[in-house]
Design an enzyme around this catalytic site. Structure first.
Site, PDB file in Angstrom:
ATOM      1  CB  SER A 140      -0.871   0.008   1.732  1.00  0.00           C
ATOM      2  OG  SER A 140      -1.604   0.883   1.192  1.00  0.00           O
ATOM      3  CE1 TYR A 153      -3.974  -1.985   4.586  1.00  0.00           C
ATOM      4  CE2 TYR A 153      -3.342  -0.524   3.701  1.00  0.00           C
ATOM      5  CZ  TYR A 153      -3.298  -1.379   3.548  1.00  0.00           C
ATOM      6  OH  TYR A 153      -3.526  -1.834   2.639  1.00  0.00           O
TER       7      TYR A 153
END
Length: 263
Positions: A140, A153
């Protein structure tokens, strides 16, 4: 590189990026192994593929790291070899640090980091024996710079970069390649499925995610990056500029992210 006559293993293939990627790659002359927890959803994805007879379903949970060796053996036996593992499976998180249970942090690390690492380590000897193999890791932009309300995350995605950069260095001599794909906002259900402070699903879409790249557009860009064997690829809209801003000034990216609407 090409996908011709290759066997490609995709995790997180039941929805979102993994589903769209499976359908797109099925149009090439290659074999696919598709994995996720939900077998019924994988059957539907297989039925949507251009050549379902060349698609093998292997269902499992990334959190079950102690049985990855067996999954790797099953995957190899499906078509005789595996040439590429696309580590796409994972979950996200949306909650303030102060409110987030440590169990949520642990869950993100178990699935997004340790699950991916365990599966890759299980397949690594096969790549070394063949003196060929390609790990593609869907990280990401949050693996390059952070954002509020995504602490667990961000931590898991940052960890993936550390591990796979080391793997690339150690096994360059074995012709093992690593591509880290760093999506920005992509219009999938990742926000709806994201864990909140108590571990329950957010169950709603983020406005930023909804306005993100359409998944088919993202997948086309991802495939191009894989073909070029890029070390890292940043795929999104203007949010990808954050990677370069952080290189220039960590203080500036802090200020810009703090001012942006991230929920």
């Amino acid at each position: 590189m090409t996908f011709d006559n290759k066997t490609i293993w995709i995790t997180g293939a039941s929805s979102g990026i993994g589903k769209a990627l499976s359908i797109a790659l099925s149009k090439y002359n290659c074999n696919l192994i598709i994995s996720a927890r939900r077998l019924e959803a994988l059957e539907k994805v297989k039925g949507m593929c251009a050549h379902p007879e060349r698609v093998f379903i292997l269902g499992f949970d990334l959190a079950e790291t102690n049985i990855m060796q067996q999954h790797a053996k099953t995957a190899i036996s499906a078509f005789g070899r595996v040439d590429m593992l696309i580590n796409n499976g994972g979950i996200s998180q949306r909650s303030p640090i102060i409110e987030t249970s440590i169990d949520v942090d642990r869950k993100l690390m178990e699935v997004d980091y340790l699950g991916t690492v365990a599966l890759s380590k299980a397949l690594l000897p096969h790549f070394i024996a063949n003196q060929s193999g390609h790990f593609v890791v869907v990280s990401s932009l949050m693996g390059k710079f952070s954002s509020p309300y995504r602490s667990a995350y961000c931590g898991a995605k940052h960890a993936l970069h550390g591990f796979f950069d080391a793997l690339r260095l150690e096994h360059d001599k074995d012709q093992v390649r690593v591509t880290l794909i760093c999506p920005g906002f992509v219009n999938t259900n990742i926000a709806r499925n994201a864990l909140t402070a108590d571990g329950s699903a957010q169950a709603r879409q983020d406005s930023k995610t909804e306005k993100g790249l359409e998944v088919k557009v993202f997948v086309n860009k991802m495939i191009k990056a894989i073909k070029k064997e890029k070390f890292e690829a940043y795929i999104g809209q203007t949010e990808t500029l954050g990677v370069y801003v952080k290189r220039l000034s960590p203080r500036l990216i802090h200020w810009l992210v703090k001012r942006s609407a991230v929920r």
